[in-house]
Design a protein around this motif. Structure first.
Motif, PDB file in Angstrom:
ATOM      1  N   ALA A   9     -28.649   3.882 -37.576  1.00  0.00           N
ATOM      2  CA  ALA A   9     -29.423   4.864 -37.592  1.00  0.00           C
ATOM      3  C   ALA A   9     -30.598   4.762 -36.759  1.00  0.00           C
ATOM      4  N   SER A  10     -31.184   3.435 -36.563  1.00  0.00           N
ATOM      5  CA  SER A  10     -32.252   3.268 -35.606  1.00  0.00           C
ATOM      6  C   SER A  10     -31.925   3.236 -34.048  1.00  0.00           C
ATOM      7  N   GLY A  11     -30.418   3.320 -33.599  1.00  0.00           N
ATOM      8  CA  GLY A  11     -30.159   3.161 -32.598  1.00  0.00           C
ATOM      9  C   GLY A  11     -30.151   2.014 -31.560  1.00  0.00           C
ATOM     10  N   GLN A  65     -13.944  12.245 -48.521  1.00  0.00           N
ATOM     11  CA  GLN A  65     -15.100  12.068 -49.146  1.00  0.00           C
ATOM     12  C   GLN A  65     -16.418  12.125 -48.191  1.00  0.00           C
ATOM     13  N   VAL A  66     -17.185  13.123 -48.515  1.00  0.00           N
ATOM     14  CA  VAL A  66     -18.655  13.196 -47.421  1.00  0.00           C
ATOM     15  C   VAL A  66     -19.792  12.368 -48.028  1.00  0.00           C
ATOM     16  N   ILE A  67     -20.277  11.598 -47.312  1.00  0.00           N
ATOM     17  CA  ILE A  67     -21.544  10.967 -47.683  1.00  0.00           C
ATOM     18  C   ILE A  67     -22.773  11.456 -46.882  1.00  0.00           C
ATOM     19  N   THR A  68     -23.651  12.026 -47.189  1.00  0.00           N
ATOM     20  CA  THR A  68     -24.695  12.721 -46.269  1.00  0.00           C
ATOM     21  C   THR A  68     -25.894  13.143 -46.977  1.00  0.00           C
ATOM     22  N   PRO A  69     -27.031  13.113 -46.725  1.00  0.00           N
ATOM     23  CA  PRO A  69     -27.456  12.336 -45.610  1.00  0.00           C
ATOM     24  C   PRO A  69     -27.361  10.592 -45.677  1.00  0.00           C
ATOM     25  N   TYR A  70     -26.854  10.163 -44.864  1.00  0.00           N
ATOM     26  CA  TYR A  70     -26.836   8.613 -44.856  1.00  0.00           C
ATOM     27  C   TYR A  70     -27.314   8.009 -43.663  1.00  0.00           C
ATOM     28  N   HIS A  71     -28.221   7.035 -43.737  1.00  0.00           N
ATOM     29  CA  HIS A  71     -28.746   6.079 -42.654  1.00  0.00           C
ATOM     30  C   HIS A  71     -28.172   4.868 -42.730  1.00  0.00           C
ATOM     31  N   ILE A  72     -27.449   4.304 -41.794  1.00  0.00           N
ATOM     32  CA  ILE A  72     -26.848   2.759 -41.892  1.00  0.00           C
ATOM     33  C   ILE A  72     -27.926   1.896 -41.345  1.00  0.00           C
ATOM     34  N   GLU A  73     -28.140   1.173 -42.294  1.00  0.00           N
ATOM     35  CA  GLU A  73     -29.275  -0.157 -41.595  1.00  0.00           C
ATOM     36  C   GLU A  73     -28.479  -1.396 -41.349  1.00  0.00           C
ATOM     37  N   ARG A  74     -27.380  -1.591 -41.946  1.00  0.00           N
ATOM     38  CA  ARG A  74     -26.767  -3.006 -42.140  1.00  0.00           C
ATOM     39  C   ARG A  74     -25.311  -2.927 -42.380  1.00  0.00           C
ATOM     40  N   LEU A  75     -24.613  -3.949 -41.991  1.00  0.00           N
ATOM     41  CA  LEU A  75     -23.098  -4.103 -41.995  1.00  0.00           C
ATOM     42  C   LEU A  75     -23.177  -5.385 -42.693  1.00  0.00           C
ATOM     43  N   LYS A  76     -22.104  -5.756 -43.529  1.00  0.00           N
ATOM     44  CA  LYS A  76     -22.037  -7.133 -43.921  1.00  0.00           C
ATOM     45  C   LYS A  76     -20.507  -7.234 -44.168  1.00  0.00           C
ATOM     46  N   LYS A  77     -20.127  -8.287 -43.544  1.00  0.00           N
ATOM     47  CA  LYS A  77     -18.537  -8.633 -43.745  1.00  0.00           C
ATOM     48  C   LYS A  77     -18.251  -9.541 -45.131  1.00  0.00           C
ATOM     49  N   TRP A 118     -28.733  -1.922 -31.009  1.00  0.00           N
ATOM     50  CA  TRP A 118     -27.358  -2.694 -31.292  1.00  0.00           C
ATOM     51  C   TRP A 118     -27.797  -4.144 -31.987  1.00  0.00           C
ATOM     52  N   THR A 119     -27.141  -4.596 -32.786  1.00  0.00           N
ATOM     53  CA  THR A 119     -27.444  -5.907 -33.683  1.00  0.00           C
ATOM     54  C   THR A 119     -26.262  -6.784 -33.481  1.00  0.00           C
ATOM     55  N   LYS A 120     -26.640  -8.049 -33.995  1.00  0.00           N
ATOM     56  CA  LYS A 120     -25.552  -8.927 -34.011  1.00  0.00           C
ATOM     57  C   LYS A 120     -24.595  -8.693 -35.212  1.00  0.00           C
ATOM     58  N   ASP A 121     -25.182  -8.094 -36.263  1.00  0.00           N
ATOM     59  CA  ASP A 121     -24.531  -7.645 -37.475  1.00  0.00           C
ATOM     60  C   ASP A 121     -23.282  -6.752 -36.891  1.00  0.00           C
ATOM     61  N   GLU A 122     -23.579  -5.635 -36.047  1.00  0.00           N
ATOM     62  CA  GLU A 122     -22.477  -4.839 -35.786  1.00  0.00           C
ATOM     63  C   GLU A 122     -21.672  -5.501 -34.832  1.00  0.00           C
ATOM     64  N   GLN A 123     -22.108  -6.400 -33.963  1.00  0.00           N
ATOM     65  CA  GLN A 123     -21.295  -7.031 -33.088  1.00  0.00           C
ATOM     66  C   GLN A 123     -20.239  -7.922 -33.830  1.00  0.00           C
ATOM     67  N   SER A 124     -20.603  -8.743 -34.710  1.00  0.00           N
ATOM     68  CA  SER A 124     -19.890  -9.524 -35.504  1.00  0.00           C
ATOM     69  C   SER A 124     -18.682  -8.966 -36.160  1.00  0.00           C
ATOM     70  N   ASP A 151     -12.213  -0.936 -44.825  1.00  0.00           N
ATOM     71  CA  ASP A 151     -11.514  -1.626 -43.949  1.00  0.00           C
ATOM     72  C   ASP A 151     -11.522  -1.564 -42.712  1.00  0.00           C
ATOM     73  N   GLN A 152     -11.805  -0.232 -42.027  1.00  0.00           N
ATOM     74  CA  GLN A 152     -11.799   0.114 -40.640  1.00  0.00           C
ATOM     75  C   GLN A 152     -13.198   1.078 -40.663  1.00  0.00           C
ATOM     76  N   MET A 153     -13.784   0.978 -39.382  1.00  0.00           N
ATOM     77  CA  MET A 153     -14.832   2.128 -39.220  1.00  0.00           C
ATOM     78  C   MET A 153     -14.546   2.786 -37.925  1.00  0.00           C
ATOM     79  N   ILE A 154     -14.606   4.083 -37.802  1.00  0.00           N
ATOM     80  CA  ILE A 154     -14.538   4.682 -36.504  1.00  0.00           C
ATOM     81  C   ILE A 154     -15.843   5.431 -36.190  1.00  0.00           C
ATOM     82  N   VAL A 155     -16.290   5.101 -34.937  1.00  0.00           N
ATOM     83  CA  VAL A 155     -17.688   5.462 -34.735  1.00  0.00           C
ATOM     84  C   VAL A 155     -17.706   6.764 -33.735  1.00  0.00           C
ATOM     85  N   ASN A 156     -18.027   7.696 -34.032  1.00  0.00           N
ATOM     86  CA  ASN A 156     -18.271   9.103 -33.336  1.00  0.00           C
ATOM     87  C   ASN A 156     -19.814   9.285 -33.136  1.00  0.00           C
ATOM     88  N   THR A 157     -20.692   8.409 -32.824  1.00  0.00           N
ATOM     89  CA  THR A 157     -22.051   8.715 -32.878  1.00  0.00           C
ATOM     90  C   THR A 157     -22.628   9.208 -31.478  1.00  0.00           C
TER      91      THR A 157
END
Length: 455
Positions: A202-204, A306-318, A206-212, A340-346
């Motif tokens: 949500a902060s806009g 299933q709708v989750i809103t409002p939701y602000h993503i702060e971190r991803l963890k594998k 790019w982080t290593k978490d997302e890239q990993s 399992d999979q994320m599709i990003v349309n931001t």
């Protein structure tokens, strides 16, 4: 580094035989308009990107007997569109064909598509862009596999002001043979924003978490072919975003869910209420766009998504072979597990890295041309309420440099193809010395309530 001397080919810029269709009349006001000395006034206009807007710019310039060169980093026209060629547009053909391009095509016996039909992305390429690019006034001036990596003024850097406007632009172009330079009297950057997606966070940022976790993330609208379905069928899939791309993605995934009910769809967005993502529905003047929102509305009500809103993503963890999403909703911490999979349309953002030596006027919020920003702020405007604009609004501090098309809107999601056509029509008229035509407004857009980011 090879220096391209464009003057050597200007007599045949519209075809294999000498012609004056792209020549500049000696008595025009061109040199006065662009600020160059008469020595440089015969240089071409450089267009970056052979997509719909770049090719429309070429058609507009050819229609006004102006020299141009069109530089495309890909191997074919419509390189970016080909990556989403399976997606059907919500705007019919009548809004997707430039007037000058149509005129040139019809002169060559082209059969126009039905104006009311909704084309796929690949149909835009095959039925419109490819025939346009092969026309005699355009084909000889296109250079493929030519990536512009930098633009400057001849022999001066960004700091120098004295005599700046008298110097031509120099484009540094990477090709298979190395880096070449091309001089131009004006530049139109129609490179778009495709390939530069916004991150999940949500902060806009790019982080290593997302890239990993990139093996679990797709940016855009995936083509769910038989070979690709296994990646999503029967899996827990999160779609992030609330625009038209997200809605199209969800509709495709629902079809997989019908085949395999184990497919679990989670729709994550930042809007306060899911209803805000449905847009104009029956009030949208583009029927297909309104229907898109209505269909998603029905599927959500039926419990298919299933709708989750409002939701602000702060971190991803594998965790194992799945993703855990950590964020907040209404100020409270919340985990979304087992993805399992994320599709990003931001959305996407413009790339200014090759424009560092150009003096740009960029709005700090939208990252559009500064004078254009008040007209397209998605907090105020929808797609159809943006006032038509052209050369005047798209000017930068660097005279005769323009960012056009989707990139001209920066991060704002309100761009429509027809808007870009009006932009390049106005700029081409200005560069040809027709100030009256450049100032005209020749665009009507359908009203919608879909594109605003806030309600």
């Amino acid at each position: 580094m090879k220096n391209i001397e464009f003057k050597a080919v200007t007599n045949s810029c519209c075809g294999p035989t000498p012609t004056d269709c792209c020549s500049v009349p000696a008595n025009t006001e061109e040199s006065q308009l662009v600020g160059l000395s008469s020595e440089h006034a015969g240089l071409p206009v450089a267009i970056i990107g052979a997509g719909p807007i770049g090719l429309a710019a070429a058609a507009e310039l050819a229609n006004r007997n102006q020299k141009f060169i069109l530089l495309e980093s890909g191997l074919k026209v419509g390189h970016n569109i080909r990556e989403w060629g399976h997606v059907r547009l919500f705007s019919p053909w009548q809004y997707n064909i430039n007037k000058a391009a149509r005129s040139l095509l019809l002169d060559q016996g082209w059969t126009a598509p039905s104006p009311d039909e909704l084309p796929l992305g690949k149909e835009i390429v095959e039925q419109y862009l490819e025939p346009l690019a092969n026309l005699p006034p355009i084909k000889p001036n296109i250079r493929f596999n030519s990536k512009v990596v930098a633009i400057s003024r001849r022999d001066i850097d960004k700091m120098k002001s004295v005599g700046r406007e008298k110097q031509p632009f120099v484009l540094y172009v990477e090709t298979e043979g190395g880096t070449e330079t091309i001089e131009a009297r004006a530049v139109l950057d129609a490179s778009g924003t495709w390939g530069h997606p916004n991150p999940l966070y949500a902060s806009g940022v790019w982080t290593k978490d997302e890239q990993s976790v990139q093996q679990h993330v797709f940016y855009g609208i995936p083509e769910l072919t038989t070979a690709n379905q296994a990646k999503y069928k029967g899996k827990r899939v999160a779609v992030v975003g609330s625009g038209h791309s997200a809605l199209n993605t969800l509709l495709d995934l629902v079809q997989l869910k019908e085949v395999d009910p184990r497919t679990d769809l989670v729709w994550i967005m930042r809007k306060k209420r899911v209803e805000e993502a449905y847009g104009g529905e029956e009030n949208d003047q583009l029927e297909a766009r309104g229907e898109l929102g209505s269909r998603i509305h029905q599927l959500v009500n039926a419990g298919q998504i299933q709708v989750i809103t409002p939701y602000h993503i702060e971190r991803l963890k594998k965790i194992g072979e799945q993703i855990q999403v950590l964020g907040t909703t209404n100020g409270e911490k919340m985990e979304i597990n087992g993805i399992d999979q994320m599709i990003v349309n931001t959305g996407s953002r413009p790339d200014f890295s090759f424009l560092r030596e150009i003096r740009l006027n960029i709005d700090p919020t939208t990252e559009s041309a500064e004078s254009l920003a008040p007209l397209i702020d998605p907090n105020i405007h929808s797609c159809g309420t943006v006032r038509p604009h052209g050369q005047k609004e798209l000017q930068h501090q660097e005279n005769d440099f323009y960012i056009v098309g989707m990139k001209s809107y920066g991060r704002a999601p309100t761009f429509l193809m027809a808007t870009g056509y009006e932009q390049v029509r106005s700029i081409a008229a200005y560069l040809a010395g027709d100030l009256e035509d450049a100032a005209k407004i020749e665009l009507e857009l359908p009203e919608t309530g879909v594109c605003s980011v806030n309600k």
